[in-house]
Scaffold this active site. Structure first.
Site, PDB file in Angstrom:
ATOM      1  N   SER A 188       0.862  -1.184   0.000  1.00  0.00           N
ATOM      2  CA  SER A 188       0.000   0.000   0.000  1.00  0.00           C
ATOM      3  C   SER A 188       0.895   1.229   0.000  1.00  0.00           C
ATOM      4  O   SER A 188       1.521   1.551   1.017  1.00  0.00           O
ATOM      5  CB  SER A 188      -0.925   0.006   1.221  1.00  0.00           C
ATOM      6  OG  SER A 188      -1.844  -1.048   1.149  1.00  0.00           O
TER       7      SER A 188
ATOM      8  N   LYS B  19      -7.300   1.795  -2.787  1.00  0.00           N
ATOM      9  CA  LYS B  19      -6.854   1.326  -1.466  1.00  0.00           C
ATOM     10  C   LYS B  19      -6.831   2.469  -0.460  1.00  0.00           C
ATOM     11  O   LYS B  19      -7.195   2.296   0.711  1.00  0.00           O
ATOM     12  CB  LYS B  19      -5.453   0.700  -1.568  1.00  0.00           C
ATOM     13  CG  LYS B  19      -4.867   0.253  -0.223  1.00  0.00           C
ATOM     14  CD  LYS B  19      -5.744  -0.789   0.467  1.00  0.00           C
ATOM     15  CE  LYS B  19      -5.259  -1.110   1.889  1.00  0.00           C
ATOM     16  NZ  LYS B  19      -4.028  -1.906   1.921  1.00  0.00           N
TER      17      LYS B  19
ATOM     18  N   LYS C 137       0.430   5.578   8.174  1.00  0.00           N
ATOM     19  CA  LYS C 137       1.031   5.813   6.853  1.00  0.00           C
ATOM     20  C   LYS C 137      -0.058   5.939   5.785  1.00  0.00           C
ATOM     21  O   LYS C 137      -0.020   6.846   4.945  1.00  0.00           O
ATOM     22  CB  LYS C 137       1.990   4.672   6.529  1.00  0.00           C
ATOM     23  CG  LYS C 137       2.619   4.715   5.147  1.00  0.00           C
ATOM     24  CD  LYS C 137       1.912   3.813   4.143  1.00  0.00           C
ATOM     25  CE  LYS C 137       1.937   2.359   4.547  1.00  0.00           C
ATOM     26  NZ  LYS C 137       1.294   1.479   3.552  1.00  0.00           N
TER      27      LYS C 137
END
Length: 298
Positions: free
Chosen positions: A99, A174, A242
């Protein structure tokens, strides 16, 4: 078995290890590389081949799959004389399931294309349980022909597999997924503390809530975490922090407002700053407890 593509798997963490093992179970030859010897031993015990270096893992692979924490790690394993692009064979397919930022995926696809290597960005959702059970949702960016070629491999890893658009599209979807998940976990955490402080039977309440409109995959997957205060990492706060940085930055770039998402991003950051970054993201419950003076922490 000999007709199946040879796979190199780079990154054998909480998600990567069970995913690589599912490919082995599906009959693929998997050569793997990661920095931790115990993870390499686990791969070998499952029937894979532990490579001594990244270059060794990818040199004969038809497909290279990467699953590492963030953009800097993807760049570190992709570029340079010891990286994937300089050591994978021409015509290989690189599937990055990390990701990362959409722009990192776009840049990687261009650099790989210059070396005759095809690329898909294919981040996943479903956490450790989804990885183990091979029921991940896989959102893919790239070209249709490459997606079609990769689909049998992806079907050994997930249940919902969708080509979302060109390079970077998988990462954009995502990012949206992580936005929804974080907000959902935060809402569930607030409900849990509200219910407990009100004296309601939490197990009964979560059971009935899960059967109604408030029900969600997040609630179903995290109910036991909430009830048992079990925050063993399936997906760490550090990684969700993150990801919230990715989605807030990307939203700013396109001019999309995230009024609730920005608040939750700050709550995730706060939890991390308090030393809970290594815990599962269901540990957002701990932040709500602290704000509520509701101490059940071990």
């Amino acid at each position: 078995m000999s007709n199946l593509p040879k796979i190199a798997w780079i990154g054998l963490g909480i998600m990567g290890s069970p995913m690589a093992e599912n490919l082995i179970k599906a009959g693929y030859q998997v050569s793997g590389y990661t920095l931790e010897q115990d993870k390499l031993d686990r791969l070998a015990a499952a029937g894979g081949t532990a490579a001594a270096s990244l270059a060794e893992a990818v040199k004969d692979a038809d497909v290279v799959i990467t699953m590492v924490p963030a953009s800097p790690q993807v760049e570190a394993i992709a570029y340079g004389p010891d990286g994937i692009l300089d050591n994978a064979k021409t015509g290989a397919l690189l599937i990055d399931m990390s990701s990362i930022t959409p722009q990192t995926s776009i840049d990687l696809a261009k650099a790989a294309g210059d070396k005759g290597i095809r690329v898909l960005d294919a981040p996943v959702s479903g956490g450790e349980a989804g990885a183990i059970e091979a029921v991940l949702s896989i959102m893919v960016g790239g070209q249709q022909a490459d997606f079609d070629a990769a689909r049998p491999i992806l079907e050994a890893l997930g249940k919902t597999i969708v080509l979302c658009g060109p390079h970077g599209s998988g990462q954009t979807v995502k990012a949206a997924n992580q936005l929804i998940v974080a907000i959902n976990i935060q809402a569930c955490a607030e409900a849990v503390v509200f219910l407990e402080k009100s004296g309601v039977d939490l197990a009964a309440a979560l059971d009935v809530l899960g059967g109604g409109l408030a029900g969600s995959t997040v609630l179903a997957r995290k109910t036991d975490n909430f009830k048992n205060r079990d925050f063993k990492p399936g997906f760490r706060i550090d990684l969700h922090h993150k990801d919230m940085g990715i989605v807030t930055d990307a939203a700013r770039t396109v001019g999309a407002a995230l009024p609730v998402g920005t608040v939750v991003a700050n709550l995730v950051a706060s939890l991390r700053a308090q030393g809970d970054g290594s815990l599962d993201h269901s540990a957002l419950l701990r932040g709500v407890e602290r704000l509520s003076g509701h101490t059940t922490e071990s």
